[in-house]
Design an enzyme around this catalytic site. Structure first.
Site, short mmCIF file in Angstrom:
data_model
loop_
_atom_site.label_atom_id
_atom_site.label_comp_id
_atom_site.label_asym_id
_atom_site.label_seq_id
_atom_site.Cartn_x
_atom_site.Cartn_y
_atom_site.Cartn_z
N GLU A 5 3.42 8.43 -9.38
CA GLU A 5 4.54 8.56 -8.43
C GLU A 5 5.28 9.91 -8.48
O GLU A 5 6.51 9.95 -8.58
CB GLU A 5 5.55 7.42 -8.65
CG GLU A 5 4.93 6.05 -8.54
CD GLU A 5 5.94 4.91 -8.68
OE1 GLU A 5 7.08 5.16 -9.09
OE2 GLU A 5 5.57 3.77 -8.35
N ASN A 64 -1.79 8.71 -9.41
CA ASN A 64 -1.46 7.42 -8.80
C ASN A 64 -0.16 7.54 -8.00
O ASN A 64 0.82 8.14 -8.46
CB ASN A 64 -1.29 6.38 -9.92
CG ASN A 64 -1.43 4.95 -9.46
OD1 ASN A 64 -2.35 4.61 -8.71
ND2 ASN A 64 -0.53 4.08 -9.91
N HIS A 114 1.35 -1.25 -2.67
CA HIS A 114 2.39 -2.28 -2.62
C HIS A 114 2.82 -2.36 -1.16
O HIS A 114 3.62 -1.54 -0.70
CB HIS A 114 3.60 -1.88 -3.49
CG HIS A 114 3.32 -1.98 -4.95
ND1 HIS A 114 3.06 -3.18 -5.58
CD2 HIS A 114 3.28 -1.03 -5.91
CE1 HIS A 114 2.87 -2.95 -6.88
NE2 HIS A 114 2.98 -1.66 -7.10
N GLU A 137 -2.50 -1.27 -7.31
CA GLU A 137 -1.41 -2.23 -7.55
C GLU A 137 -1.21 -3.13 -6.34
O GLU A 137 -0.07 -3.44 -5.97
CB GLU A 137 -0.11 -1.47 -7.88
CG GLU A 137 -0.26 -0.51 -9.05
CD GLU A 137 1.03 0.22 -9.44
OE1 GLU A 137 2.12 -0.22 -9.05
OE2 GLU A 137 0.91 1.23 -10.16
N ASP A 144 -0.42 -5.62 -3.58
CA ASP A 144 0.23 -6.88 -3.23
C ASP A 144 0.79 -6.72 -1.82
O ASP A 144 0.94 -5.60 -1.34
CB ASP A 144 1.31 -7.32 -4.26
CG ASP A 144 2.38 -6.29 -4.55
OD1 ASP A 144 2.53 -5.31 -3.78
OD2 ASP A 144 3.10 -6.46 -5.55
C1 XIL Z 1 6.64 -2.58 -12.51
C2 XIL Z 1 6.37 -3.86 -13.28
O1 XIL Z 1 5.73 -4.79 -12.43
C3 XIL Z 1 7.65 -4.41 -13.82
O2 XIL Z 1 7.38 -5.54 -14.63
C4 XIL Z 1 8.33 -3.33 -14.65
O3 XIL Z 1 9.53 -3.76 -15.12
C5 XIL Z 1 8.57 -2.08 -13.82
O4 XIL Z 1 7.34 -1.65 -13.31
N1 XIL Z 1 4.83 0.97 -9.38
C6 XIL Z 1 4.18 1.08 -10.59
C7 XIL Z 1 4.26 -0.05 -11.55
O5 XIL Z 1 3.46 2.04 -10.85
O6 XIL Z 1 4.22 0.39 -12.88
C8 XIL Z 1 5.50 -0.88 -11.31
O7 XIL Z 1 5.41 -2.02 -12.15
C9 XIL Z 1 5.61 -1.30 -9.86
C10 XIL Z 1 5.71 -0.08 -8.98
#
Ligand code: XIL
Length: 316
Positions: free
Chosen positions: A132, A173, A209, A236, A238
């Site tokens: 990020e 990422n 996401h 990731e 969802d």
């Molecule tokens: C989130 C986890 O799901 C949580 O449990 C944690 O507290 C914070 O991080 N982008 C990412 C992930 O790269 O690492 C994040 O995960 C969600 C957003």
């Protein structure tokens, strides 16, 4: 003997490497989750315990209990492992944020990566080396890494990761690469510069996401990432639903999961997909984005949702 995980095997039959999911201290002893991980998924990412503030909360004090617990489970269950994440502006301890000296921060990055990536050397398929780094408008995020080192922090981190674990695939990422705009443009431009200066980057992770209704740009943007020639992955995935959840929205969610997974299937260098959770009960969305819910393939009672059935059929 455990049989080959079901959805993972179907995904592999389409020429992919893995269909994965996350695990951590909150789910490690929840057999409703671990049974699904065993029977459906082929890869594991730690949800939080591989992050900087968990592993090195104080300078030079490394704590691997939580990280090792996820690692040991993945190894015992013969899962491929994705490492997440080495350099991220979130979940870093205050002592890192307070660094202002270039040499100091360089050494701190190198040491953290040497310890963490080095510990699991040879066992991690891919590392999210930098996570990020961009704002939505395409500017670099104002993290300590950017403030102190400017673009050099990428070179330092990727080179350190290569040295610590030469066989791991090294990924950049990022999220919101799901539609056209300045963020993905800036990321692609950065990747071009990194490649030009010989920085060891192997892949681009698109977190994916997604919010319901926003998936349609994914195939075209994934193709742009793939055109770099690097490996790509959805890291990731969802698809969160704005409350309240209805039957119609669950149907739409199914269609969008199918669209996104098919996009990866259709691109030869899309290596794999990681879902960010098993059950809607445990999703990060519940605490972080409370206007949304129900983003995953299993509902709060661990029942398969329409989206699961959709993927089962799509990959048959
Ligand atoms: C989130 C986890 O799901 C949580 O449990 C944690 O507290 C914070 O991080 N982008 C990412 C992930 O790269 O690492 C994040 O995960 C969600 C957003």
């Amino acid at each position: 003997m455990t049989s080959t995980p079901f959805l993972h095997a179907r995904f592999k039959s389409k020429g992919k490497l893995y269909l994965g999911n996350i695990l951590d201290g909150n789910t490690l002893h929840d057999t409703s989750i671990t049974n699904v991980l065993k029977s459906e998924f082929g890869s594991i990412t730690a949800e939080y315990s591989w992050k900087w503030n968990r592993i090195q909360p104080k300078e030079g004090e490394f704590h691997f209990e939580g990280a090792d617990a996820v690692f040991d489970w993945a190894v015992a269950n013969k899962k491929l492992i994705r490492g997440h994440t080495l350099i991220w502006h979130q979940n870093i301890p205050e002592w890192v944020n307070a660094i202002t000296d270039k040499t100091k921060l360089t050494e701190v990055i190198q040491e953290h990566i040497r310890q963490v990536a080095g510990r699991y050397k040879g066992h991690v398929y891919a590392w999210d080396v930098v996570n990020e780094p961009f704002e939505e408008d395409g500017h670099f995020r104002n993290s300590v890494f950017w403030r102190v080192l400017k673009e050099d922090f990428f070179d330092i981190a990727f080179r350190a990761a290569r040295e610590a674990d030469p066989d791991a695939k090294l990924y950049l990422n990022e999220y919101n690469l799901d539609y056209a705009g300045p963020k993905i443009d800036a990321l692609l431009a950065l990747v071009g510069r990194l490649q030009k200066r010989g920085v060891p980057i192997d892949g681009i992770g698109s977190q994916a996401h997604l919010t319901l209704g926003k998936a349609e740009g994914v195939p075209a943007q994934l193709l742009r990432l793939a055109a770099t020639g690097l490996d790509i992955a959805l890291t990731e995935l969802d698809i969160r639903i704005p409350r309240p959840v209805t039957e119609a929205k669950l149907m739409q969610q199914q269609a969008e999961y199918e669209l996104v997974v098919k996009a990866c299937v259709d691109i030869p260098n899309c290596m794999g997909i990681t879902l960010w959770g098993v059950s809607d009960r445990n999703s990060w969305v519940n605490a972080t984005l409370p206007q949304f819910e129900s983003p995953l393939l299993w509902d709060k009672d661990y029942k398969r949702k329409a989206a699961y059935r959709g993927l089962e059929a799509l990959l048959a």
